[in-house]
Write a protein that holds these residues in place. Structure first.
Motif, PDB file in Angstrom:
ATOM      1  N   THR A 238       6.572   4.875  -6.950  1.00  0.00           N
ATOM      2  CA  THR A 238       6.005   4.048  -5.742  1.00  0.00           C
ATOM      3  C   THR A 238       5.826   4.482  -4.373  1.00  0.00           C
ATOM      4  OG1 THR A 238       6.894   1.896  -7.109  1.00  0.00           O
ATOM      5  CG2 THR A 238       6.174   1.554  -5.018  1.00  0.00           C
ATOM      6  N   LEU A 239       6.929   5.182  -3.957  1.00  0.00           N
ATOM      7  CA  LEU A 239       6.796   5.615  -2.635  1.00  0.00           C
ATOM      8  C   LEU A 239       5.936   6.799  -2.705  1.00  0.00           C
ATOM      9  CD1 LEU A 239      10.650   5.844  -1.348  1.00  0.00           C
ATOM     10  CD2 LEU A 239       8.630   4.701  -0.638  1.00  0.00           C
ATOM     11  N   VAL A 240       5.829   7.794  -3.610  1.00  0.00           N
ATOM     12  CA  VAL A 240       4.671   8.665  -3.679  1.00  0.00           C
ATOM     13  C   VAL A 240       3.521   8.057  -3.603  1.00  0.00           C
ATOM     14  CG1 VAL A 240       3.661  10.432  -5.106  1.00  0.00           C
ATOM     15  CG2 VAL A 240       6.409  10.545  -5.095  1.00  0.00           C
ATOM     16  N   ALA A 241       3.116   7.111  -4.167  1.00  0.00           N
ATOM     17  CA  ALA A 241       1.804   6.318  -4.237  1.00  0.00           C
ATOM     18  C   ALA A 241       1.565   5.878  -2.918  1.00  0.00           C
ATOM     19  CB  ALA A 241       1.722   5.312  -5.311  1.00  0.00           C
ATOM     20  N   LEU A 242       2.679   5.265  -2.149  1.00  0.00           N
ATOM     21  CA  LEU A 242       2.352   4.805  -0.734  1.00  0.00           C
ATOM     22  C   LEU A 242       2.428   5.853   0.465  1.00  0.00           C
ATOM     23  CD1 LEU A 242       4.962   1.912  -1.210  1.00  0.00           C
ATOM     24  CD2 LEU A 242       2.534   1.762  -1.499  1.00  0.00           C
ATOM     25  N   ILE A 243       2.931   6.850  -0.004  1.00  0.00           N
ATOM     26  CA  ILE A 243       3.057   7.970   1.041  1.00  0.00           C
ATOM     27  C   ILE A 243       1.821   8.728   1.195  1.00  0.00           C
ATOM     28  CG2 ILE A 243       4.228  10.209   1.681  1.00  0.00           C
ATOM     29  CD1 ILE A 243       6.837   8.738   0.755  1.00  0.00           C
ATOM     30  N   ALA A 244       1.285   8.812  -0.032  1.00  0.00           N
ATOM     31  CA  ALA A 244      -0.057   9.896  -0.041  1.00  0.00           C
ATOM     32  C   ALA A 244      -0.911   9.363   0.751  1.00  0.00           C
ATOM     33  CB  ALA A 244      -0.338  10.140  -1.360  1.00  0.00           C
ATOM     34  N   PRO A 245      -1.396   8.213   1.048  1.00  0.00           N
ATOM     35  CA  PRO A 245      -2.635   7.785   1.656  1.00  0.00           C
ATOM     36  C   PRO A 245      -2.352   7.796   3.282  1.00  0.00           C
ATOM     37  CG  PRO A 245      -2.226   5.994   0.251  1.00  0.00           C
ATOM     38  CD  PRO A 245      -1.018   7.057  -0.030  1.00  0.00           C
TER      39      PRO A 245
ATOM     40  N   GLY B  35      -1.959  10.510   4.908  1.00  0.00           N
ATOM     41  CA  GLY B  35      -2.535  11.771   5.513  1.00  0.00           C
ATOM     42  C   GLY B  35      -2.507  12.982   4.612  1.00  0.00           C
ATOM     43  N   ALA B  36      -3.168  14.142   5.055  1.00  0.00           N
ATOM     44  CA  ALA B  36      -3.110  15.317   3.871  1.00  0.00           C
ATOM     45  C   ALA B  36      -1.882  16.026   3.834  1.00  0.00           C
ATOM     46  CB  ALA B  36      -4.048  16.292   4.592  1.00  0.00           C
ATOM     47  N   GLU B  37      -1.031  15.989   5.059  1.00  0.00           N
ATOM     48  CA  GLU B  37       0.318  16.580   4.973  1.00  0.00           C
ATOM     49  C   GLU B  37       1.140  15.531   4.152  1.00  0.00           C
ATOM     50  OE1 GLU B  37       4.107  18.132   7.731  1.00  0.00           O
ATOM     51  OE2 GLU B  37       2.139  16.938   8.854  1.00  0.00           O
ATOM     52  N   ALA B  38       1.070  14.479   4.480  1.00  0.00           N
ATOM     53  CA  ALA B  38       1.864  13.544   3.526  1.00  0.00           C
ATOM     54  C   ALA B  38       1.563  13.399   2.093  1.00  0.00           C
ATOM     55  CB  ALA B  38       1.568  11.992   3.981  1.00  0.00           C
ATOM     56  N   ALA B  39       0.151  13.721   1.546  1.00  0.00           N
ATOM     57  CA  ALA B  39      -0.324  13.682   0.366  1.00  0.00           C
ATOM     58  C   ALA B  39       0.390  14.868  -0.429  1.00  0.00           C
ATOM     59  CB  ALA B  39      -1.687  13.451   0.273  1.00  0.00           C
ATOM     60  N   GLU B  40       0.372  15.957   0.472  1.00  0.00           N
ATOM     61  CA  GLU B  40       0.769  17.513  -0.115  1.00  0.00           C
ATOM     62  C   GLU B  40       2.330  17.177  -0.374  1.00  0.00           C
ATOM     63  OE1 GLU B  40       1.271  21.765   1.588  1.00  0.00           O
ATOM     64  OE2 GLU B  40      -0.563  20.763   1.949  1.00  0.00           O
ATOM     65  N   SER B  41       3.168  16.637   0.282  1.00  0.00           N
ATOM     66  CA  SER B  41       4.523  16.565   0.370  1.00  0.00           C
ATOM     67  C   SER B  41       5.265  15.144  -0.095  1.00  0.00           C
ATOM     68  CB  SER B  41       5.273  16.857   1.786  1.00  0.00           C
ATOM     69  OG  SER B  41       4.672  18.321   2.106  1.00  0.00           O
ATOM     70  N   ALA B  42       4.357  14.402  -0.577  1.00  0.00           N
ATOM     71  CA  ALA B  42       4.702  12.963  -0.990  1.00  0.00           C
ATOM     72  C   ALA B  42       5.967  12.971  -1.864  1.00  0.00           C
ATOM     73  CB  ALA B  42       3.637  12.149  -1.464  1.00  0.00           C
ATOM     74  N   ALA B  43       5.992  13.754  -2.996  1.00  0.00           N
ATOM     75  CA  ALA B  43       7.038  13.691  -3.984  1.00  0.00           C
ATOM     76  C   ALA B  43       8.279  14.124  -3.384  1.00  0.00           C
ATOM     77  CB  ALA B  43       6.654  14.672  -5.006  1.00  0.00           C
ATOM     78  N   TYR B  44       8.272  15.281  -2.643  1.00  0.00           N
ATOM     79  CA  TYR B  44       9.564  15.541  -1.724  1.00  0.00           C
ATOM     80  C   TYR B  44      10.103  14.574  -0.879  1.00  0.00           C
ATOM     81  CZ  TYR B  44      13.047  18.468   0.878  1.00  0.00           C
ATOM     82  OH  TYR B  44      14.100  18.683   1.328  1.00  0.00           O
ATOM     83  N   TRP B  45       8.937  14.242  -0.069  1.00  0.00           N
ATOM     84  CA  TRP B  45       9.480  13.126   1.230  1.00  0.00           C
ATOM     85  C   TRP B  45      10.066  11.872   0.244  1.00  0.00           C
ATOM     86  CZ3 TRP B  45       4.766  13.824   4.909  1.00  0.00           C
ATOM     87  CH2 TRP B  45       5.204  14.904   5.710  1.00  0.00           C
ATOM     88  N   ALA B  46       9.594  11.560  -0.691  1.00  0.00           N
ATOM     89  CA  ALA B  46      10.015  10.395  -1.441  1.00  0.00           C
ATOM     90  C   ALA B  46      11.412  10.377  -1.646  1.00  0.00           C
ATOM     91  CB  ALA B  46       9.133  10.110  -2.498  1.00  0.00           C
ATOM     92  N   HIS B  47      11.869  11.858  -2.393  1.00  0.00           N
ATOM     93  CA  HIS B  47      13.273  12.046  -2.763  1.00  0.00           C
ATOM     94  C   HIS B  47      14.156  12.083  -1.541  1.00  0.00           C
ATOM     95  CE1 HIS B  47      12.853  12.902  -6.980  1.00  0.00           C
ATOM     96  NE2 HIS B  47      12.085  13.725  -6.858  1.00  0.00           N
ATOM     97  N   VAL B  48      13.703  12.852  -0.597  1.00  0.00           N
ATOM     98  CA  VAL B  48      14.502  12.812   0.660  1.00  0.00           C
ATOM     99  C   VAL B  48      14.685  11.314   1.314  1.00  0.00           C
ATOM    100  CG1 VAL B  48      14.346  13.372   3.263  1.00  0.00           C
ATOM    101  CG2 VAL B  48      13.626  15.207   1.395  1.00  0.00           C
ATOM    102  N   LEU B  49      13.896  10.548   1.207  1.00  0.00           N
ATOM    103  CA  LEU B  49      13.904   9.204   2.074  1.00  0.00           C
ATOM    104  C   LEU B  49      14.822   8.248   0.792  1.00  0.00           C
ATOM    105  CD1 LEU B  49      10.339   8.410   3.196  1.00  0.00           C
ATOM    106  CD2 LEU B  49      12.584   8.862   4.625  1.00  0.00           C
ATOM    107  N   LEU B  50      14.786   8.526  -0.257  1.00  0.00           N
ATOM    108  CA  LEU B  50      15.474   7.835  -1.111  1.00  0.00           C
ATOM    109  C   LEU B  50      17.055   8.372  -1.231  1.00  0.00           C
ATOM    110  CD1 LEU B  50      13.244   7.382  -4.310  1.00  0.00           C
ATOM    111  CD2 LEU B  50      14.006   5.527  -2.933  1.00  0.00           C
TER     112      LEU B  50
END
Length: 182
Positions: free
Chosen positions: A118-125, A127-142
């Protein structure tokens, strides 16, 4: 009935990780075999309990007009979802303490997988940097929502509201390039 009995045991126990399937079966008035057939394991029972507790958030994600609904701008929506997750963790620390144990394959649990996806899908839109790193960033935030970290911060005198504000600040710095220090 079984989930309510388990929830009560975890909530009342000073050491939720010590609550056993025998304890839950006795409290629910069923045999231990019934629990294992229904849930497969203690972690499976905890996952079912987490999923039932998270049902309202899941519904809100799809509801227009909700603070986490589809019409909310992407960054604001991620921040609102993280706040809801922080509230969930603060309100359900007993369950998180029972489930977030080493060796329990937490990152593969249905609750974590759903939350991460869910977080990955919400982070990706965002911006481009967010979309590229969404999976990692979601883990970091969790990771910032792990119950052992929350318990440590609370024990050190940090309030739940302060933890929520800190999580928002972390997410803003991570997800919004304009919020990063230069």
């Amino acid at each position: 009935m079984v989930l309510a009995a388990a929830d009560g045991l975890f909530a009342e126990s000073p050491a939720p990780k010590a609550v056993t399937m025998d304890d839950i079966a006795a409290a629910a008035g069923v045999g231990k075999g019934t629990l294992f057939r229904a849930f497969g394991s203690r972690d499976g029972l905890l996952d079912a309990l987490f999923l039932s507790r998270a049902a309202p958030l899941r519904a809100e994600l799809a509801r227009e007009g909700s603070r986490v609904g589809p019409s909310v701008p992407p960054l604001d929506r991620v921040l609102a979802v993280l706040d809801e997750l922080a509230l969930f963790k603060l309100d359900n620390r007993h369950l998180a303490a029972a489930r977030e144990q080493p060796g329990t394959r937490l990152l593969r649990s249905p609750h974590y997988v759903w939350t991460h996806e869910t977080l990955v899908a919400l982070i990706a839109p965002i911006g481009a940097e967010a979309a590229e790193s969404a999976a990692y960033w979601a883990h970091v935030l969790l990771g910032a929502l792990r119950v052992d970290l929350i318990d440590e911060l609370l024990a050190a005198g940090r309030s739940g509201d302060a933890i929520r504000r800190d999580l928002e600040a972390l997410a803003r710095r991570l997800l919004d390039p304009a919020a990063r220090p230069r």
